[in-house]
Design an enzyme around this catalytic site. Structure first.
Site, mmCIF file in Angstrom:
data_model
loop_
_atom_site.group_PDB
_atom_site.id
_atom_site.type_symbol
_atom_site.label_atom_id
_atom_site.label_comp_id
_atom_site.label_asym_id
_atom_site.label_seq_id
_atom_site.Cartn_x
_atom_site.Cartn_y
_atom_site.Cartn_z
ATOM 1 N N TRP A 29 29.274 -38.307 -24.157
ATOM 2 C CA TRP A 29 28.889 -39.057 -22.959
ATOM 3 C C TRP A 29 30.114 -39.501 -22.168
ATOM 4 C CZ3 TRP A 29 28.133 -44.835 -22.391
ATOM 5 C CH2 TRP A 29 27.532 -45.143 -21.155
ATOM 6 N N TYR A 40 24.541 -34.789 -19.837
ATOM 7 C CA TYR A 40 25.957 -35.158 -19.872
ATOM 8 C C TYR A 40 26.771 -34.172 -19.042
ATOM 9 C CZ TYR A 40 24.984 -38.373 -23.786
ATOM 10 O OH TYR A 40 24.510 -39.380 -24.590
ATOM 11 N N SER A 84 15.591 -42.003 -27.975
ATOM 12 C CA SER A 84 16.741 -42.753 -27.486
ATOM 13 C C SER A 84 16.283 -43.756 -26.440
ATOM 14 C CB SER A 84 17.803 -41.822 -26.892
ATOM 15 O OG SER A 84 18.919 -42.567 -26.420
ATOM 16 N N LEU A 110 31.369 -50.361 -28.842
ATOM 17 C CA LEU A 110 32.474 -51.156 -28.306
ATOM 18 C C LEU A 110 32.125 -51.767 -26.953
ATOM 19 C CD1 LEU A 110 35.484 -48.835 -29.245
ATOM 20 C CD2 LEU A 110 34.759 -50.945 -30.396
#
Length: 359
Positions: free
Chosen positions: A36, A69, A168, A226
């Site tokens: 991604w 993507y 997802s 993150l």
């Protein structure tokens, strides 16, 4: 995909731990690599090969991508690298996702049987593979009956184009409905959910999905562990050039703007406190701590890493050494900083059960 005679690299898992993907027998590495925004997007050509090779050489054999993507370029780049590196297909776990097609026709996206079948064929063509290990529904499609979606993904599996299917960013309600339909029809339900999970995004993966982990042994393939870089500390003093918030400024505009508001400033304060904890008590960076914290969760099957340089992969894998250090006492210290743990389900005054018995 390399034939037996074309295999150039033997897979060595090194010290990488492996977990089952949800209730399935498929074993996946605790850390995997995703495409991604990077592979096929901001990173093309030989640098993609360098990143994937470093990942593979250090125990990562799971690579995640999607039809959307970089408008299919991520799949093309990954497929090219797999062939050029001479990787044995049976050594790899390849996952891709369907929903946003590459064209604008009325049936070129979504989760109709037509797009699931045709989209899967196009994904395989771009990847240059006969099959993927897991095919994900990249988003829910409320305009398509759930029975059609479940039947279509199972048809793809029966054709040998995928071994499993997953979801997802689906709600718990939608995953539950898919499981009910699959059970009714004697078909395979989704085995995993690819969701955002990090120290600042916890409600859905830790609370909303809680019944699904217990009932279906659902596993998560986590992205944005993150928080798109926020949990590295790189944005504490602004937006550096070349970072994700800079190179994808339009996509992350809302997030960047929020950092100037009270909520964002509180997050930055917490990042600073976590960084001190990581350095002084764990001997690591906040990046390693944040990745290890998500991997520590027993419902996490794999944490998907994003990288624009090989060095980032190697640095992120240092989180493996931090996971065993996250004792209950250390987790309590982290919670004291975060103060955002999702509330447990209400018991309405009922006394707690014996902790040594079945809950």
């Amino acid at each position: 995909m390399a034939s037996v005679s074309d295999v150039k690299v033997e897979f060595d898992p090194k010290n990488m731990p492996f977990r089952r993907l949800g209730p399935s027998g498929l074993r996946v590495p605790v850390f995997s690599l995703g495409g991604w925004l990077t592979l096929g997007g901001t990173v093309i050509g030989d640098p993609v090969k360098d990143i994937m090779k470093v990942a593979f050489d250090n125990g990562i054999n799971m690579f995640d991508t999607a039809e959307a993507y970089a408008k299919g370029q991520s799949e093309l780049e990954m497929g090219r690298v797999i062939k050029e590196l001479g990787l044995r297909r049976t050594d790899l776990i390849i996952t891709t996702k369907l929903f946003w097609g590459l064209r604008t026709g009325p049936n070129d996206g979504g989760l109709s049987r037509k797009h699931i079948v045709e989209g899967t064929k196009e994904c395989l063509e771009r990847l240059g593979l006969d099959y993927v290990d897991v095919i994900f529904a990249h988003r829910p499609d409320v305009s398509v009956p759930m029975e059609e979606i479940v039947r279509a993904f199972n048809w793809v599996i029966e054709k040998g184009w995928a071994f499993y299917w997953a979801t997802s960013e689906w709600s718990a309600y939608e995953i539950e409905e898919a499981q009910h339909v699959a059970t009714k029809l004697g078909l395979q339900g989704p085995i995993a959910e690819q969701c955002q999970h990090n120290m600042f995004h916890r409600e859905r993966p830790e609370k909303e999905y809680r019944p699904l982990y217990k009932k279906y042994q659902l596993g998560t393939t986590v992205f944005s562990a993150l928080a798109s870089g926020l949990l590295t500390g790189k944005y504490n003093a602004g937006i550096p050039e070349g970072t994700r918030f800079s190179t994808h400024s339009n996509f992350f505009k809302g997030t960047v703007d929020s950092l100037q508001k009270e909520e964002g400033l509180i997050k930055i304060r917490k990042v600073n406190e976590l960084n001190v904890l990581a350095e002084q008590e764990l001997g690591c960076t906040i990046t390693h701590l944040a990745l290890a914290w998500v991997a520590k969760n027993p419902n996490t099957s794999t944490v998907i890493l994003g990288a624009s340089k090989p060095e980032q992969v190697l640095d992120n894998l240092k989180a493996l050494d931090v996971i065993p250090k996250l004792t209950p006492e250390m987790m309590d210290k982290i919670e004291a900083i975060l103060q955002n743990q999702p509330a447990a389900p209400a018991t309405f005054g009922r006394p707690a059960l014996d902790v040594n018995g079945r809950q």
